[in-house]
Write a protein that holds these residues in place. Structure first.
Motif, PDB file in Angstrom:
ATOM      1  N   LYS A  23      -4.379   2.717   8.313  1.00  0.00           N
ATOM      2  CA  LYS A  23      -3.130   2.886   9.052  1.00  0.00           C
ATOM      3  C   LYS A  23      -3.411   3.354  10.474  1.00  0.00           C
ATOM      4  N   ASP A  53      -8.976   5.371   6.951  1.00  0.00           N
ATOM      5  CA  ASP A  53      -7.563   5.382   7.280  1.00  0.00           C
ATOM      6  C   ASP A  53      -7.222   4.106   8.038  1.00  0.00           C
ATOM      7  N   LEU A  87       1.593  -0.123   7.654  1.00  0.00           N
ATOM      8  CA  LEU A  87       0.152  -0.049   7.888  1.00  0.00           C
ATOM      9  C   LEU A  87      -0.346  -1.293   8.611  1.00  0.00           C
ATOM     10  N   ASP A  90       5.370   6.520   1.656  1.00  0.00           N
ATOM     11  CA  ASP A  90       4.718   7.820   1.830  1.00  0.00           C
ATOM     12  C   ASP A  90       5.338   8.584   2.999  1.00  0.00           C
ATOM     13  N   HIS A  91       5.663   7.875   4.078  1.00  0.00           N
ATOM     14  CA  HIS A  91       6.317   8.534   5.212  1.00  0.00           C
ATOM     15  C   HIS A  91       7.708   9.032   4.825  1.00  0.00           C
ATOM     16  N   CYS A 151       0.819  -1.220   0.000  1.00  0.00           N
ATOM     17  CA  CYS A 151       0.000   0.000   0.000  1.00  0.00           C
ATOM     18  C   CYS A 151       0.848   1.263   0.000  1.00  0.00           C
ATOM     19  N   ASN A 152       2.081   1.184   0.531  1.00  0.00           N
ATOM     20  CA  ASN A 152       3.035   2.308   0.601  1.00  0.00           C
ATOM     21  C   ASN A 152       2.639   3.401   1.588  1.00  0.00           C
ATOM     22  N   GLN A 153       1.522   3.265   2.266  1.00  0.00           N
ATOM     23  CA  GLN A 153       0.975   4.379   3.033  1.00  0.00           C
ATOM     24  C   GLN A 153       1.790   4.740   4.272  1.00  0.00           C
ATOM     25  N   GLY A 160     -10.409   8.796  -1.971  1.00  0.00           N
ATOM     26  CA  GLY A 160      -9.839   7.490  -2.267  1.00  0.00           C
ATOM     27  C   GLY A 160     -10.886   6.460  -2.629  1.00  0.00           C
ATOM     28  N   ASN A 163      -2.552   9.448  -1.666  1.00  0.00           N
ATOM     29  CA  ASN A 163      -1.192   9.255  -1.186  1.00  0.00           C
ATOM     30  C   ASN A 163      -0.175   9.549  -2.281  1.00  0.00           C
ATOM     31  N   SER A 199       1.295   6.456  -4.476  1.00  0.00           N
ATOM     32  CA  SER A 199       0.340   5.622  -5.213  1.00  0.00           C
ATOM     33  C   SER A 199      -0.779   6.426  -5.864  1.00  0.00           C
TER      34      SER A 199
END
Length: 711
Positions: free
Chosen positions: A698, A696, A371, A360-361, A354-356, A525, A610, A613
Motif C-alpha cells: 500500500k 507494505d 492499495l 481496514d481503514h 486485500c482489504n488493506q 505477514g 490486518n 483479514s
C-alpha cells in the motif's frame, strides 16, 4: 407495488461484442439502467462530515464517467440511534439535502444513477445510543444496545421514510435499505439476535415485520417512480441464522411491499466465515442469489467477490442474476465498465480483495482508499496532471513501487525507462502471488505490465544499474525503487548458513525446496503466508507452474474450488439449505507438511496482521495444523533441526528437515547519492528502498504515484 419488472429471461443481448449480457439495458418500468453494472455501497469516511462532500462528489463523478449504470453511497443513518460512529452521516434535515445535492449533481452530469443507502447500525453502532431487537451486545462494539420499544420501532419506521423523502429531494434516483451484514434490520430478521416475544419477534412472519413496514413506509413516502433496493442477507453464516425457506419468505414479502431490485448480502460482520477476502473464490455465493431469484419477479442483484468481466458476464448469461454489484473493484479502477465495454479487459486494474486500504481503514476510522489505486477517494488531491515540459525519467526497480512510479510518470507524458535486475517485473508480488488464496496478485502484475507497454515505457530487464550509467544517460529524474532483500541470519545464528536454511524468497521463487517438516522463523505477514503455502492441500506447486508460468502475464494458477472452500470453512453447498445460517461442520484439513511457526516475542502470533483479514490467516494456520510457538530464543541450527529456548527457559530441539527465514527485510538503496554529492538528476527514494518495514505494498504503490505526480 412498484412498476418494476424482472429480467428473468434476456430475449436479446446488447450489441456489445465483448460482454453482450453485461451491456444489455435493464428496463425497470419507470426508468432504465443503461447496463447491468452497479457500484455497491462502501463507507469511505467522507460521508460523515459535510466539508468532505466536495471530495465525495468527485469520487462518485469519476466512477460515473467510467460508465457504471448506478452507484450506491456508503451507509447514511436515518436517525441518531442509527449512527455507525458518533455524529455519523445522516439524512434527516434540509441541511443534509444541500450537502447531498453536490453528490447527485456531479453524478447526473455523466449519465449515471445514484442511490443513497439508508443504514441503521443497530447494535453495531459505536456509541452509547445503540439499539437493537434485543439487548444483546455485539462482539464488534463495546456498547450494549437498548431493546427497542414498539413506540421506538414505529418512530424508526417513520425516520426511514423521512430519510428516503429527503433523499429524493436531494436528487437521488432511489434508496437502498440495508437489511444484511448484521445491521439493525438483519438483527430483527434473525433469531441470532431477535429474542422478542411480541409482534416483532417469534417466527419469521414476526421477525420480518419491521423490515416490511420500513419498505412500505418508504414506498408511500417516495411514490412509484423511485428505485428502492433492499439488501437482503441470503445466507447469514452465524449461529441461529435464517434458513433458506425463511429468506425466501422475506424476499417475497419485501417484493410485495414495494422493492424494485433485490440485492444480495452475504454473512454478518461478526461471522467467522470470510466473505470478501482474497482467499474467497470468485462468485463464491452467487448460487444462493440464484436460488432467491427463482422465487421473486423483480430483478435480483448478485454481489461478493465478483471482480472481472468474464465472471460477471457468465452470471448474467446463465440467468443466476439480473444485475451485478461490485464495490471494491470500482475503488481499484474507476474506468472498469468502459474498459470492459471496449474490450480492454487486460487493462483493468483488478481488485485483489486485500482489504488493506479500504475496510481496514474504515475500521481504523481513516479515509478509505485502495492499495492498487491510491487515487481512490483522493481524486481532488492526488491528481495526475499532464506535464508542461516532459522530462527524461529513470525508474530503478520493477516491483510495485517502481511500476507505480513509471505508470504515473508515463501517464503524465514523461519519457520513462524502467530498469529491473531480474528477468520479470513484479518484485515482492511475485512471491505473494504463489500463496494459495492469493492468486489475485497475478492480476496486479498483469495490469502494470500491460499499462507500461501501452504507455510506451521502455523496460530493460536483466539490467543492473550503476551511478555511472545513470549519469551518462542524462536523466532529469531518477526514482530509486530497488526494494528490499530478505534479512539473513548468517553470522547472527549458528548454523544459519547450512543448506537446509533458506529465505522466503528462495522458497517462493521455486529456487529451493523444503522437506516434510519445516520451522518458519518469524511470524509476521510473510511467516503466515509461508506457513499457509507449506501446508495448503490445494493450489499448484512451483514445480507445476514452472518459471515460465510465473513470468507469463496471462497465466493464472487454478484457485481453490468453491465447493472445497465451503467445506473447509463450514458453509453448506446446498442452495436450499435448512441448516441455521447455512453453516455446517467444517471438513478437517490434512496438511501436506508439519510446520512450526515461531516468533521471539510473547503473546498471540499474528497480532500485527490486518484487522479484517488477519483473523482469516490465523484460522487458516490453526486448521492446517501449524504449531505456533511464541517467546522463543533461537539458539542454533544443526543437521538435526533447530535448537530453541522456550518461554519457560527450557532448551529443546525441533527436529525439522528445513528452516525458512522470514525475519524481516533490508532496504537496497545503494544507488542514492551520498550527502554532499550534486548529481545533475534529481533522485527520489520510494517503497521498500526507503523504508524496509514489514512489506507494505500500500505504501509502496502510493509512494510511487505521489513522487511521479510531482516531478
Amino acid at each position: 407495488m412498484t412498476a418494476s419488472r424482472s429480467a428473468n429471461t434476456i430475449e436479446t443481448a446488447s450489441t456489445n461484442e465483448y460482454y453482450p449480457h453485461l451491456f444489455e439495458p435493464l428496463d425497470l418500468g419507470f426508468t432504465t439502467l443503461k447496463n447491468r453494472m452497479v457500484m455497491g455501497s462502501m463507507h469511505t469516511g467522507l460521508e460523515d462530515r459535510f466539508y468532505n462532500y466536495g471530495k465525495l462528489a468527485a469520487y462518485f463523478a469519476e466512477r460515473a464517467k467510467g460508465g457504471v449504470a448506478m452507484m450506491i453511497t456508503g451507509g447514511i443513518s436515518p436517525n441518531r440511534e442509527g449512527w455507525l460512529l458518533p455524529a455519523g452521516g445522516t439524512m434527516n434535515s434540509k441541511a443534509d439535502v444541500i450537502n447531498h445535492q453536490r453528490v447527485t449533481r456531479a453524478v447526473h452530469k455523466h449519465d449515471s444513477k445514484i442511490i443513497m443507502q439508508i443504514l441503521h447500525s443497530g447494535r453495531y453502532g459505536y456509541h452509547p445510543f445503540a439499539v437493537s431487537s434485543s439487548p444483546i451486545k455485539s462482539p464488534i462494539s463495546p456498547f450494549k444496545p437498548r431493546k427497542m420499544s414498539i413506540k421506538n420501532i414505529e418512530q424508526t419506521v417513520k425516520d426511514y421514510a423521512r430519510s428516503a423523502r429527503l433523499a429524493k429531494q436531494a436528487g437521488y434516483d432511489g434508496v437502498e435499505i440495508m437489511g444484511s451484514e448484521g445491521y439493525l434490520l438483519n438483527q430483527f430478521l434473525s433469531r441470532h439476535v431477535n429474542q422478542r416475544s411480541d409482534q416483532y419477534g417469534g417466527d419469521i412472519n414476526g421477525r420480518m415485520k419491521f423490515a416490511v413496514d420500513v419498505v412500505k413506509a418508504v414506498r408511500e413516502a417516495v411514490g412509484e417512480d423511485f428505485i428502492i433496493l433492499f439488501r437482503l442477507s441470503v445466507i447469514d453464516l452465524v449461529k441461529d441464522g435464517n434458513v433458506m425457506d425463511e429468506v425466501i419468505t422475506v424476499a417475497k414479502a419485501l417484493e410485495e411491499a414495494g422493492v424494485t431490485i433485490m440485492n444480495t448480502g452475504i454473512g454478518w460482520h461478526e461471522a467467522r466465515v470470510p466473505t470478501i477476502v482474497t482467499s474467497v473464490p470468485r462468485a463464491a455465493f452467487v448460487d444462493f442469489t440464484a436460488e432467491i431469484k427463482k422465487h421473486i419477479n423483480i430483478p435480483m442483484m448478485a454481489a461478493n467477490r465478483i471482480n472481472m468481466p468474464d465472471t460477471a458476464e457468465k452470471i448474467i448469461a446463465d440467468g443466476q442474476a439480473d444485475v451485478i454489484q461490485m464495490a471494491r473493484p470500482f475503488l481499484a479502477d474507476a474506468n472498469w465498465v468502459n474498459k470492459a465495454k471496449n474490450g480492454q479487459t487486460d487493462r483493468i486494474n483488478t481488485c485483489i480483495a486485500c482489504n488493506q486500504a479500504c475496510l481496514d481503514h474504515t475500521f481504523e476510522n481513516k479515509r478509505s482508499t485502495c492499495l492498487v489505486n491510491p487515487q481512490a477517494c483522493y481524486e481532488t488531491e492526488l491528481v495526475y496532471k499532464k506535464a508542461k515540459k516532459p522530462k527524461k525519467v529513470a525508474v530503478i526497480g520493477g516491483g510495485v513501487a517502481g511500476m507505480s512510479a513509471a505508470h504515473v510518470a508515463a501517464l503524465r507524458g514523461h519519457e520513462v525507462t524502467l530498469f529491473e535486475a531480474k528477468d520479470v517485473l513484479g518484485g515482492q508480488f511475485n512471491y505473494a502471488k504463489v500463496i494459495p488464496g492469493k492468486e489475485e496478485f497475478f492480476e496486479t502484475v498483469r495490469y502494470y505490465i500491460n499499462e507500461l507497454e501501452h504507455l510506451g515505457v521502455e523496460i530493460k530487464l536483466n539490467t543492473f544499474v550503476d551511478k555511472d550509467m545513470l549519469e551518462k544517460a542524462k536523466f532529469h529524474h531518477v526514482i530509486v525503487a530497488t526494494g528490499v532483500v530478505p534479512r539473513s541470519l548468517a553470522g547472527k545464528l549458528e548454523g544459519a548458513d547450512l543448506p537446509q536454511v533458506i529465505s522466503y524468497a528462495e522458497l517462493l521463487s521455486g529456487e529451493k525446496a523444503v522437506g516434510n517438516t519445516v520451522a518458519v522463523i518469524g511470524a509476521g505477514g510473510i511467516g503466515f503466508d509461508v506457513s499457509e503455502y507449506l501446508t495448503a492441500n490445494h493450489g499448484q506447486s512451483l514445480d507445476e507452474i514452472g518459471p515460465e508460468g510465473l513470468k507469463d502475464p496471462d497465466y493464472r494458477p487454478e484457485p481453490q474450488s468453491i465447493s472445497e472452500w465451503r467445506e473447509e470453512w463450514g458453509v453448506t453447498n446446498d442452495t436450499d439449505y435448512q441448516s441455521d445460517g447455512g453453516l455446517v461442520r467444517p471438513k478437517a484439513i490434512k496438511p501436506i507438511r508439519q510446520v512450526y511457526l515461531m516468533q521471539r516475542s510473547k503473546g498471540r502470533l499474528g497480532s500485527g496482521l490486518n484487522k479484517t483479514s488477519g483473523w482469516v490467516h490465523r484460522a487458516h494456520i490453526k486448521s492446517h495444523g501449524v504449531i505456533q510457538v511464541a517467546g522463543v530464543q533461537y539458539d542454533k541450527i544443526t543437521n538435526e533441526g533447530i535448537w530453541v529456548t522456550n518461554s519457560q527457559g527450557q532448551s529443546q530441539l525441533l527436529r525439522v528437515d528445513s528452516v525458512v527465514v522470514c525475519a524481516g527485510q533490508e532496504s537496497v538503496a545503494s544507488l542514492m547519492p551520498n550527502v554532499g554529492d550534486a548529481p545533475d538528476a534529481q533522485y527520489h527514494l520510494i517503497g521498500g528502498a526507503k523504508l524496509a518495514a514489514e512489506l507494505d505494498a500500500k505504501r509502496a504503490i502510493r509512494d510511487g504515484a505521489e513522487v511521479a505526480a510531482e516531478i
